[in-house]
Design an enzyme around this catalytic site. Structure first.
Site, PDB file in Angstrom:
ATOM      1  N   HIS A  83     -11.544  -2.357   3.873  1.00  0.00           N
ATOM      2  CA  HIS A  83     -11.568  -2.418   2.414  1.00  0.00           C
ATOM      3  C   HIS A  83     -12.423  -3.557   1.886  1.00  0.00           C
ATOM      4  O   HIS A  83     -12.892  -3.524   0.752  1.00  0.00           O
ATOM      5  CB  HIS A  83     -10.157  -2.415   1.827  1.00  0.00           C
ATOM      6  CG  HIS A  83      -9.724  -1.011   1.527  1.00  0.00           C
ATOM      7  ND1 HIS A  83     -10.022  -0.374   0.353  1.00  0.00           N
ATOM      8  CD2 HIS A  83      -9.108  -0.096   2.313  1.00  0.00           C
ATOM      9  CE1 HIS A  83      -9.577   0.861   0.404  1.00  0.00           C
ATOM     10  NE2 HIS A  83      -9.014   1.063   1.580  1.00  0.00           N
ATOM     11  N   HIS A 129      -5.005   5.821  -5.714  1.00  0.00           N
ATOM     12  CA  HIS A 129      -6.193   6.452  -5.115  1.00  0.00           C
ATOM     13  C   HIS A 129      -6.644   7.636  -5.958  1.00  0.00           C
ATOM     14  O   HIS A 129      -5.918   8.073  -6.839  1.00  0.00           O
ATOM     15  CB  HIS A 129      -5.895   6.933  -3.690  1.00  0.00           C
ATOM     16  CG  HIS A 129      -5.498   5.804  -2.800  1.00  0.00           C
ATOM     17  ND1 HIS A 129      -4.208   5.374  -2.698  1.00  0.00           N
ATOM     18  CD2 HIS A 129      -6.241   4.986  -2.019  1.00  0.00           C
ATOM     19  CE1 HIS A 129      -4.158   4.345  -1.877  1.00  0.00           C
ATOM     20  NE2 HIS A 129      -5.373   4.075  -1.448  1.00  0.00           N
ATOM     21  N   PHE A 169      -1.852   6.776   3.986  1.00  0.00           N
ATOM     22  CA  PHE A 169      -1.739   5.632   3.089  1.00  0.00           C
ATOM     23  C   PHE A 169      -0.475   4.808   3.349  1.00  0.00           C
ATOM     24  O   PHE A 169      -0.491   3.594   3.224  1.00  0.00           O
ATOM     25  CB  PHE A 169      -1.747   6.091   1.634  1.00  0.00           C
ATOM     26  CG  PHE A 169      -3.086   6.566   1.162  1.00  0.00           C
ATOM     27  CD1 PHE A 169      -4.261   5.956   1.588  1.00  0.00           C
ATOM     28  CD2 PHE A 169      -3.196   7.609   0.252  1.00  0.00           C
ATOM     29  CE1 PHE A 169      -5.506   6.379   1.142  1.00  0.00           C
ATOM     30  CE2 PHE A 169      -4.435   8.040  -0.205  1.00  0.00           C
ATOM     31  CZ  PHE A 169      -5.585   7.434   0.237  1.00  0.00           C
ATOM     32  N   HIS A 181     -10.822   5.875   7.403  1.00  0.00           N
ATOM     33  CA  HIS A 181      -9.377   6.072   7.594  1.00  0.00           C
ATOM     34  C   HIS A 181      -9.116   7.162   8.626  1.00  0.00           C
ATOM     35  O   HIS A 181      -8.296   7.006   9.533  1.00  0.00           O
ATOM     36  CB  HIS A 181      -8.703   6.468   6.277  1.00  0.00           C
ATOM     37  CG  HIS A 181      -8.369   5.303   5.404  1.00  0.00           C
ATOM     38  ND1 HIS A 181      -7.263   4.524   5.607  1.00  0.00           N
ATOM     39  CD2 HIS A 181      -9.006   4.783   4.329  1.00  0.00           C
ATOM     40  CE1 HIS A 181      -7.216   3.569   4.674  1.00  0.00           C
ATOM     41  NE2 HIS A 181      -8.263   3.709   3.889  1.00  0.00           N
ATOM     42  N   HIS A 201      -7.665  -2.134  -5.165  1.00  0.00           N
ATOM     43  CA  HIS A 201      -7.901  -2.677  -3.832  1.00  0.00           C
ATOM     44  C   HIS A 201      -8.576  -4.039  -3.877  1.00  0.00           C
ATOM     45  O   HIS A 201      -8.373  -4.871  -2.983  1.00  0.00           O
ATOM     46  CB  HIS A 201      -8.681  -1.683  -2.965  1.00  0.00           C
ATOM     47  CG  HIS A 201      -7.861  -0.472  -2.597  1.00  0.00           C
ATOM     48  ND1 HIS A 201      -7.746   0.617  -3.422  1.00  0.00           N
ATOM     49  CD2 HIS A 201      -7.078  -0.212  -1.517  1.00  0.00           C
ATOM     50  CE1 HIS A 201      -6.934   1.513  -2.856  1.00  0.00           C
ATOM     51  NE2 HIS A 201      -6.515   1.038  -1.697  1.00  0.00           N
ATOM     52  N   HIS A 258     -15.235   5.830   2.721  1.00  0.00           N
ATOM     53  CA  HIS A 258     -13.910   5.214   2.740  1.00  0.00           C
ATOM     54  C   HIS A 258     -12.908   6.109   3.467  1.00  0.00           C
ATOM     55  O   HIS A 258     -12.203   5.671   4.367  1.00  0.00           O
ATOM     56  CB  HIS A 258     -13.436   4.942   1.301  1.00  0.00           C
ATOM     57  CG  HIS A 258     -11.960   4.769   1.198  1.00  0.00           C
ATOM     58  ND1 HIS A 258     -11.127   5.743   0.699  1.00  0.00           N
ATOM     59  CD2 HIS A 258     -11.152   3.752   1.604  1.00  0.00           C
ATOM     60  CE1 HIS A 258      -9.870   5.332   0.776  1.00  0.00           C
ATOM     61  NE2 HIS A 258      -9.860   4.119   1.324  1.00  0.00           N
ATOM     62  N   HIS A 277       0.829  -1.204   0.000  1.00  0.00           N
ATOM     63  CA  HIS A 277       0.000   0.000   0.000  1.00  0.00           C
ATOM     64  C   HIS A 277       0.862   1.252   0.000  1.00  0.00           C
ATOM     65  O   HIS A 277       0.621   2.204  -0.740  1.00  0.00           O
ATOM     66  CB  HIS A 277      -0.943  -0.021   1.202  1.00  0.00           C
ATOM     67  CG  HIS A 277      -2.146   0.853   1.016  1.00  0.00           C
ATOM     68  ND1 HIS A 277      -2.329   2.002   1.729  1.00  0.00           N
ATOM     69  CD2 HIS A 277      -3.201   0.747   0.177  1.00  0.00           C
ATOM     70  CE1 HIS A 277      -3.466   2.564   1.345  1.00  0.00           C
ATOM     71  NE2 HIS A 277      -4.016   1.827   0.411  1.00  0.00           N
TER      72      HIS A 277
HETATM   73 CU1  C2O Z   1      -5.659   2.350  -0.455  1.00  0.00          CU
HETATM   74 CU2  C2O Z   1      -8.330   2.904   1.944  1.00  0.00          CU
HETATM   75  O1  C2O Z   1      -6.836   3.049   0.891  1.00  0.00           O
END
Ligand code: C2O
Length: 564
Positions: A363, A197, A350, A329, A206, A325, A175
């Site tokens: 994810h 992203h 990230f 995070h 992903h 999403h 990642h």
């Molecule tokens: Cu690659 Cu939720 O990020």
């Protein structure tokens, strides 16, 4: 030595040579694909520009493979469009992997993958057994025990064989490398970061990442049925951190999280700052409804904007990527601004997100939302992107060697209509958009924007030239004809949608984005029958001072268009 270590897998049905040496794994990349004209403009290549491409020997569609993976592409999409045939993003060259950054700060992590002798095209294995991903909050004891055992085995590889690409840290580094500037685009575009992203690569990258992660876990415990749990944050019962991740003695635990967000704390997907659990649940359902249904007018508005070979990174993420999403995070990571976790480790950046086991569980739900949008949300928007620039994008991964009764509480979570039409002339502090643009979001702004047609037209709101500091968490919400100041409530007819960004590295720290929010359904709910202008209220939730909006307009919704 792990048996799979020497097999580096290209996700490609591309028949070009697969046995190139590790020093030049992608040397067969046909450089003649780029015409002179495109060379001279190579840093402004637009994905949907008409391509004048020579026969690209060795380039074939990878859609058959995609069909095999999840039935993602329907037969109607098997018609190819040669005039648009172009240059998808190519797999990175691991031998050229470099440093990773946050802001301009060189990270002291080396997130490049081990090199392999050989790159082989990935072929989907013969179907053996269906893996059923359970909701994390409903996982059985046996499922949790297997999950813990598999993650522990992965963690053990970190010490027993740190170069094993299947190890926990190596997996997390995937990642980092694809997101924090370690991988560049290959060939002519090596001055451009490869970034998975904020574009249409987000969902497929992903999906593949989790696909291999899940298979590796299964292999490590010798269980071909092993399936990753998903964090069911779109259901009120799943809106806390799944309890299985919150036991300090468990391999699923990560100490680098916001300590406030354990136990019964409700995830704040919208950065609303509300402390009322019921309001938080309502906000979450309302914003999921918005990003899945109400504000989405085109395919790319959901999936993300085109990103091809030669494109600048981060052309713009889809509504779900930018919305829930990003919210997860932000919510899980630390909120530190100094000290060892100043980049909001682990989930809040990230580069470090993959070190928190909950990342993969999060994810797994992000991937499920893609599936739900495609197969469950009913509307006229084409659900699949058919451009070969998308279908043929490549990544490199190391390999391992569905109760249909689904409960979707957000699917009908349309907020109640406004009982009384807003008197737009009474909304205070409004300025005409033209007089203040570009506008910084230090504080809430209210702009009068002309509609494209009087009354309840089929329209979308476009915010353009959104300039952000890419090193910060950014979030703002958009309301239409909003008279109230209940800014912590998103479950209202006036809520049009949101923008959010996870911090990431980019060459000059500057991001540029556009979002389109469909207004058609909302017009019914707020009654704009006679109006020829609307008042757009933009409420900053996080780092508004680092956002400037250059343009704002209301335009007709393009008919069944993918772009926009
Ligand atoms: Cu690659 Cu939720 O990020």
């Amino acid at each position: 030595m792990a048996s799979l270590q020497a097999s580096c897998t290209v996700l490609s049905t591309n028949p070009r040579s697969h046995s190139s040496s590790s020093t030049q794994p992608l040397s067969a990349k046909p450089s003649h694909l780029f015409t002179n004209q495109r060379r001279s403009h190579r840093f402004q290549v637009s994905c949907d520009a008409k391509k004048n491409v020579e026969t690209s020997q060795g380039k074939i569609d990878r859609r058959n493979m995609l069909l095999g993976l999840g039935g993602m592409y329907s037969a109607a999409n098997l018609v190819s469009n040669p005039s648009a045939y172009a240059d998808p993003v190519q797999a990175p060259d691991f031998t050229k992997c470099g440093d990773a950054y946050v802001k301009d700060v060189l990270l002291d992590v080396k997130c490049c993958p081990p090199l392999a002798d050989k790159i082989i095209d990935y072929e989907l294995p013969k179907f053996e057994v269906l893996r059923k991903r359970p909701a994390a909050h409903r996982a059985t004891k046996e499922q949790v025990a297997k999950y813990e055992k598999a993650i522990q085995a992965m963690r053990d590889l970190d010490t027993s064989d740190p170069q094993d690409p299947r190890g926990f840290t190596q997996q997390a580094n995937i990642h980092c490398a694809y997101c924090n500037g370690a991988h560049d685009q290959v060939g002519d575009f090596s001055n451009l970061d490869l970034q998975v992203h904020n574009s249409w690569l987000f969902f497929p990258f992903h999906r593949w990442y989790l696909y291999f992660y899940e298979r590796i876990l299964g292999k490590l415990i010798n269980d071909p049925t092993f399936a990753l749990p998903f964090w069911n944050w779109d259901n009120p019962k799943g809106m806390t951190l799944p309890p299985i991740f919150d036991k300090p003695s468990s391999p699923l635990y990560d100490a680098k999280r916001d300590p406030k967000n354990n136990g019964s704390a409700i995830v704040d997907l919208t950065f609303s700052g509300s402390t009322d659990p019921l309001q938080l649940v309502a906000n979450n359902l309302s914003s999921i409804y918005s990003e899945m249904v109400r504000s989405v007018s085109t395919t790319t508005a959901f999936v993300g904007k085109p990103y091809c070979a030669g494109s600048k990174p981060s052309p713009g993420g889809g509504s779900s990527e930018n919305g829930s999403h990003t919210g997860v995070h932000w919510w899980v990571g630390t909120k530190d601004t100094s000290g060892p976790n100043k980049f909001n480790e682990d989930m809040g950046n990230f580069y470090s997100a993959g070190r928190d086991p909950v990342f993969y569980c999060h994810h797994s739900n992000v991937d499920r939302m893609w599936h739900l949008w495609r197969d469950v949300v009913k509307n006229d928007i084409p659900k699949d992107i058919t451009s070969p620039d998308y279908l043929n994008a490549e990544f490199l991964f190391y390999d391992e060697h569905k109760r249909l009764r689904i409960d979707l509480p957000w699917l009908n979570y349309r907020p109640p209509s406004k009982a009384v039409k807003a008197k737009v002339e009474n909304i205070s502090d409004t300025k005409t958009a033209a007089s203040v643009l570009p506008v910084n979001l230090k504080k809430t702004v209210r702009l009068i924007v002309p509609k494209s047609a009087k009354g309840k037209a089929d329209e979308q709101l476009v915010l353009e030239d959104i300039q952000t500091d890419t090193t910060k968490f950014i979030k703002f919400d958009v309301f239409i004809n909003d008279e109230d100041d209940k800014i912590e409530e998103l479950d209202r007819a006036e809520y049009a949608g949101s923008f959010a960004q996870v911090p990431h590295k980019s060459k000059n720290k500057k991001g540029k984005a556009t979002i389109s929010l469909k207004l058609t359904d909302m017009y019914d709910d707020i009654d704009v029958s006679e109006d020829d202008t609307i008042v757009v209220t933009i409420v900053p939730r996080s780092n508004g001072q680092d956002v400037t909006i250059g343009g704002i307009k209301v335009i007709p919704v393009p008919k069944q268009a993918q772009s926009g």
